[in-house]
Design a protein around this motif. Sequence first.
Motif, short mmCIF file in Angstrom:
data_model
loop_
_atom_site.label_atom_id
_atom_site.label_comp_id
_atom_site.label_asym_id
_atom_site.label_seq_id
_atom_site.Cartn_x
_atom_site.Cartn_y
_atom_site.Cartn_z
N ASP A 90 0.63 -1.30 0.01
CA ASP A 90 0.05 -0.10 0.10
C ASP A 90 0.90 1.46 -0.09
OD1 ASP A 90 -2.53 -1.21 -0.13
OD2 ASP A 90 -2.94 -1.27 1.82
N ARG A 91 2.15 1.29 -0.55
CA ARG A 91 2.76 2.30 -0.77
C ARG A 91 2.52 3.00 -2.06
NH1 ARG A 91 8.01 -1.13 1.39
NH2 ARG A 91 7.38 -2.15 -0.64
N VAL A 92 2.51 4.32 -1.88
CA VAL A 92 2.32 5.19 -3.02
C VAL A 92 3.51 5.02 -4.28
CG1 VAL A 92 2.02 7.33 -4.29
CG2 VAL A 92 0.81 6.60 -2.07
N LEU A 93 3.32 4.57 -5.44
CA LEU A 93 4.40 4.38 -6.27
C LEU A 93 4.83 5.65 -7.20
CD1 LEU A 93 3.32 0.96 -7.93
CD2 LEU A 93 5.21 1.32 -6.60
N ARG A 94 4.10 6.65 -7.44
CA ARG A 94 4.17 7.74 -7.90
C ARG A 94 3.04 8.75 -7.70
NH1 ARG A 94 2.21 9.66 -12.15
NH2 ARG A 94 4.19 10.05 -13.58
N PRO A 95 3.19 10.01 -8.19
CA PRO A 95 2.25 10.79 -7.93
C PRO A 95 0.94 10.55 -8.77
CG PRO A 95 4.45 12.06 -8.35
CD PRO A 95 4.41 10.52 -8.60
N ALA A 96 -0.18 10.77 -8.06
CA ALA A 96 -1.52 10.38 -8.79
C ALA A 96 -1.64 11.29 -9.96
CB ALA A 96 -2.73 10.51 -7.89
N ILE A 97 -2.06 10.58 -11.07
CA ILE A 97 -2.48 11.57 -12.39
C ILE A 97 -3.87 11.76 -12.41
CG2 ILE A 97 -2.33 11.15 -14.77
CD1 ILE A 97 -0.42 9.00 -14.82
N LEU A 98 -4.20 13.10 -12.45
CA LEU A 98 -5.40 13.59 -12.05
C LEU A 98 -6.40 13.69 -13.26
CD1 LEU A 98 -4.48 16.69 -9.92
CD2 LEU A 98 -4.79 14.24 -9.56
N THR A 140 3.35 1.62 -21.14
CA THR A 140 4.07 2.08 -22.32
C THR A 140 5.44 2.91 -21.77
OG1 THR A 140 2.34 1.84 -23.84
CG2 THR A 140 4.21 3.08 -24.35
N HIS A 141 5.10 3.90 -21.04
CA HIS A 141 5.96 4.84 -20.76
C HIS A 141 6.71 4.90 -19.34
CE1 HIS A 141 4.86 7.21 -24.33
NE2 HIS A 141 3.66 6.78 -24.01
N GLU A 142 6.19 4.16 -18.32
CA GLU A 142 6.80 3.77 -16.93
C GLU A 142 6.63 2.26 -16.71
OE1 GLU A 142 5.47 6.66 -13.89
OE2 GLU A 142 5.85 8.27 -15.35
N PRO A 143 7.18 1.35 -17.45
CA PRO A 143 6.72 -0.19 -17.08
C PRO A 143 7.47 -0.31 -15.72
CG PRO A 143 8.82 0.11 -18.74
CD PRO A 143 8.10 1.73 -18.59
N GLU A 144 8.51 0.23 -15.45
CA GLU A 144 9.00 0.14 -14.05
C GLU A 144 7.82 0.05 -13.05
OE1 GLU A 144 9.74 4.36 -14.53
OE2 GLU A 144 9.83 2.48 -15.87
N VAL A 145 7.19 1.24 -13.15
CA VAL A 145 6.07 1.36 -12.13
C VAL A 145 4.99 0.45 -12.25
CG1 VAL A 145 4.28 3.07 -11.55
CG2 VAL A 145 6.50 3.87 -11.89
N ALA A 146 4.43 0.31 -13.85
CA ALA A 146 3.43 -0.63 -14.16
C ALA A 146 3.48 -1.97 -13.51
CB ALA A 146 3.19 -0.55 -15.42
#
Length: 491
Positions: A90-98, A140-146
């Motif tokens: 439950d840790r946030v991986l990146r800023p939320a996309i709005l 596509t653009h941030e696969p390490e996050v996905a």
Amino acid sequence: MTFIGIDIGTSAVKAVLVDETERAVAEAEASLATSRPRPAWSEQDPAAWWATTETVLGRLRAAEPRAFAAVEALGLSGQMHGAVLLDAEDRVLRPAILWNDARAVVECRVLEERVPGLGRIAGVPAMPGFTAPKLLWLRTHEPEVATRIARVLLPKDYVRLQLTGEHVTDLSDAAGTLWLDEARRAWSPEILAASGLTLAHVPRLVEGSDPAGTIRPEIADRLGLPRGVLVAGGAGDAAAGGIGIGAVEDGDAFCSIGTSAQYLVAADSYRPYPEAFIHAFCHALPGRWTQTAALLNGASCLAWAARLLGETDIGALLARVTAAYRGPSRLLFLPYLTGERTPHNDADARGVLFGIDPDSSATDVVQAVLEGVAFSFAEAQDCLADAGTVPGQVAAIGGGARSRIWIRILANVLNRPITLYAGSEKGPAFGAARLARLALTGESPQEVCRKPPVAAVIEPEPDLVAAYRPLDARFRRLYRSLKEEFRLAGA
């Protein structure tokens, strides 16, 4: 017995403390910042939502300690469509996309190709602001996050997670992800799969008026709340605004003028009309839906104009506009600062101030901004009519509803009476408090979701209705003339 409603907005977190007579005994608000690291991007830090929520709850407690200590239930409302990405811990991986982020244009086309008839299932065609295309963009653009995503939550539901430890959302907010089968009021495995997700990635669904957990003891102690406070399912901000003013029966309509804007009509059945980009979504009550024309640019346009003109007191600025008002402005303003949804689905559209000459003044500019948003509402009203929905009297809610000159302009551009309800500016937070009460008491929506006392009805003025009509047509032609230029500039 008291209830709290919290609205996790884009520009601020707002909270209201309501007693059992529905009197607002305390209100609090604290601002939020938005990051725009690249053109068309819009992001926020979920940790800021929680920290700001703690701040506004602390202010409620300081203002009315006895009423705060008597709280029995809490409801949440929030900005819709945001992608809050969590790992397995439950840790946030990146800023939320709005919701007003426009990066995922290509991914919308991909989703439409993968799920034929998407708009009929999800209530609206794919648009960049929705949650689903954002997930494809990340792959596509941030696969390490996905690859690390274990859960996807919506903004208000991240705050719920901090309060209760539960992964839950309500149907009205879930509707804005594009992953909901609106008619079935259930997640769509097909659309989730097209986004690279499974049912394990999304939260449990509840109706907005249902219980969705209790505040964790350690959090209750920290906030100064009683232990065992119930948390309701809550609602997305538009639906919560409807709950707050009693727009729950078939045909009830209102215009919400917040950071963004909505023209929403309640419905007793699911009535999709994706051809006009009308959003046919679940309402926050069982067995009810909405038809909504969603406008990305509302009171944010006024804030932009004030900032551009170096005005820090928007109230004083509007007072000058009111004093100078003699009829329609000579200027035209396209309010598409962050693109537009209904009726254009155009992420490349941008704001335009047209017709400036040496005599143009600050009040001329601000009046044109107010009128530009009103003309957008008129286009939205036509889209609703195409979908078979023709509201009569329309209410107004949100921060923009405080401006009498804006509502006067809106009544004349729409050629509809505009009703202002007492306390309507509290909007989604008050609606969230009502949902908290329903979840706790089990009362019927008809008992709780009544229309507040009418503060005023602003009638259209025939002379001004006639004067605005040709300008409305020019407004629409101006967008059509510039559409290709917007596309080229975006490319």
